[in-house]
Design an enzyme around this catalytic site. Structure first.
Site, PDB file in Angstrom:
ATOM      1  N   ASP A  58      16.204 -76.570 -25.770  1.00 35.46           N
ATOM      2  CA  ASP A  58      15.750 -77.279 -26.919  1.00 35.46           C
ATOM      3  C   ASP A  58      17.234 -76.646 -28.587  1.00 35.46           C
ATOM      4  O   ASP A  58      18.394 -75.442 -28.129  1.00 35.46           O
ATOM      5  CB  ASP A  58      14.803 -76.274 -27.465  1.00 35.46           C
ATOM      6  CG  ASP A  58      13.834 -77.349 -28.962  1.00 35.46           C
ATOM      7  OD1 ASP A  58      14.115 -78.536 -28.897  1.00 35.46           O
ATOM      8  OD2 ASP A  58      13.583 -76.172 -29.765  1.00 35.46           O
TER       9      ASP A  58
ATOM     10  N   ASP B 194      16.741 -78.068 -32.158  1.00 35.32           N
ATOM     11  CA  ASP B 194      16.264 -77.135 -33.773  1.00 35.32           C
ATOM     12  C   ASP B 194      15.643 -75.602 -33.677  1.00 35.32           C
ATOM     13  O   ASP B 194      14.135 -76.072 -32.474  1.00 35.32           O
ATOM     14  CB  ASP B 194      15.024 -78.283 -34.328  1.00 35.32           C
ATOM     15  CG  ASP B 194      16.335 -79.591 -34.262  1.00 35.32           C
ATOM     16  OD1 ASP B 194      17.425 -79.711 -34.254  1.00 35.32           O
ATOM     17  OD2 ASP B 194      15.736 -80.509 -34.743  1.00 35.32           O
TER      18      ASP B 194
END
Length: 326
Positions: free
Chosen positions: A69, A71
């Site tokens: 991922d 963020d």
């Protein structure tokens, strides 16, 4: 970032969502990473600052990958909101939208976002981009990427990416933010593939509609499709995320880890005895790697176009294979 009055009430909701540019694991990470719940058979928490096991070399056999991922996993902010000021300076959004983005960024960093908040932010951001010129967005991102993103990349994440590459694995960034933002960041980090949200484009401008939303179960489906195309053995793959909305992604691989997890993901990780990693050392790539040479603006702009086409092709290919014969 601003659009309609009724979206205003959701200014405090934060995304790892459709990017404001039209565009948030498991052997744990590198030396210096904090780890708790250190894997199967190890209940409880390791001492703060404990050194987690190193990434194992990729054995002979099917190919493998590490899925990240973006963020709060690789970078310390929301990529979807990081470019609000350059978009304001480029005339794409107004001052009110910049302030709303700053507040949403704060809420995102403090508490993350649940499913309902993510959905509201997705609607808000996709509507906001309606009418934006695609080429202008790509140029703004390419021009400001280094100043905005270089200083907020987690040193621990960069080391982990290096370890997986050294172990013979592909590195894949899987983000709900938009492709025009995520793909240049992927190029900056040397990622092999990028899976990101894509907004619909007509006549060189965004329509405000979402063509593909890389979120929740869609992320898991996308990595399965990519694994089919690339020949990855998902049972031997790794995944890293901070959000409980990425549980389908983490469950799809044999080695999941939670990174800076929200409350719900931390609870799941502890229950399942997944490693829990704490990344808290943002560092400029140029300072971390003196020999680092950032891709040029023209290269980053081209990447935003070329990688989008490649990702779309992978998803189209997998969808076509699932379609029953006529």
């Amino acid at each position: 970032m601003d659009t309609t009055e009724n979206a205003d009430e959701h200014a405090d909701e934060s995304p790892d969502s459709t990017a404001a540019a039209a565009g948030t694991d498991g052997t744990p990470g590198p030396e210096g990473t904090t780890v708790t719940g250190a894997g199967p058979g190890t209940a409880g928490s390791a001492p703060s600052g404990a050194r987690p096991p190193t990434v194992r070399p990729h054995p002979a056999g099917p190919r493998t990958a590490a899925f990240f991922d973006l963020d709060k996993t690789i970078i310390a902010k929301s990529s979807a909101l990081a470019f609000s000021r350059p978009f304001y300076q480029g005339g794409l959004i107004n001052r009110r939208a910049v302030l709303r983005s700053a507040y949403a960024q704060f809420v995102f960093l403090v508490g993350g976002a649940d499913h309902d908040q993510m959905e509201k932010m997705r609607e808000y951001l996709s509507a906001l981009t309606r009418g934006w010129n695609v080429q202008q967005v790509r140029e703004i991102v390419a021009e400001t990427l280094h100043n905005l993103i270089d200083p907020i990349i987690y040193d621990e994440a960069a080391s982990l990416i290096e370890q997986h590459h050294a172990a013979g694995r592909d590195v894949v960034i899987v983000s709900s933010s938009g492709s025009e933002v995520v793909e240049p960041i992927g190029a900056l980090l040397g990622a092999d593939h990028v899976i990101a949200t894509r907004l619909k484009i007509e006549d060189g401008c965004y329509t405000g509609e979402i063509e593909y939303y890389a979120y929740a179960e869609n992320k898991a489906a996308a990595i399965r499709e990519l694994a089919e195309v690339e020949g990855y053995d998902l049972a031997e793959c790794y995944a890293y995320s901070d959000s409980s909305t990425d549980l389908p992604l983490l469950e799809a691989v044999g080695h999941p880890s939670a990174v800076n997890p929200d409350r719900a993901l931390r609870k799941e990780a502890v229950a399942r005895e997944w490693p829990v990693l704490v990344f808290d050392k943002p560092v400029e790539l140029r300072r971390r790697l003196p020999e680092f040479s950032a891709p040029s603006r023209s290269v980053l702009t081209a990447v935003a176009v070329g990688t989008a086409a490649l990702t779309a092709g992978v998803i189209w290919y997998a969808a076509r294979r699932r379609r029953p014969a006529a």
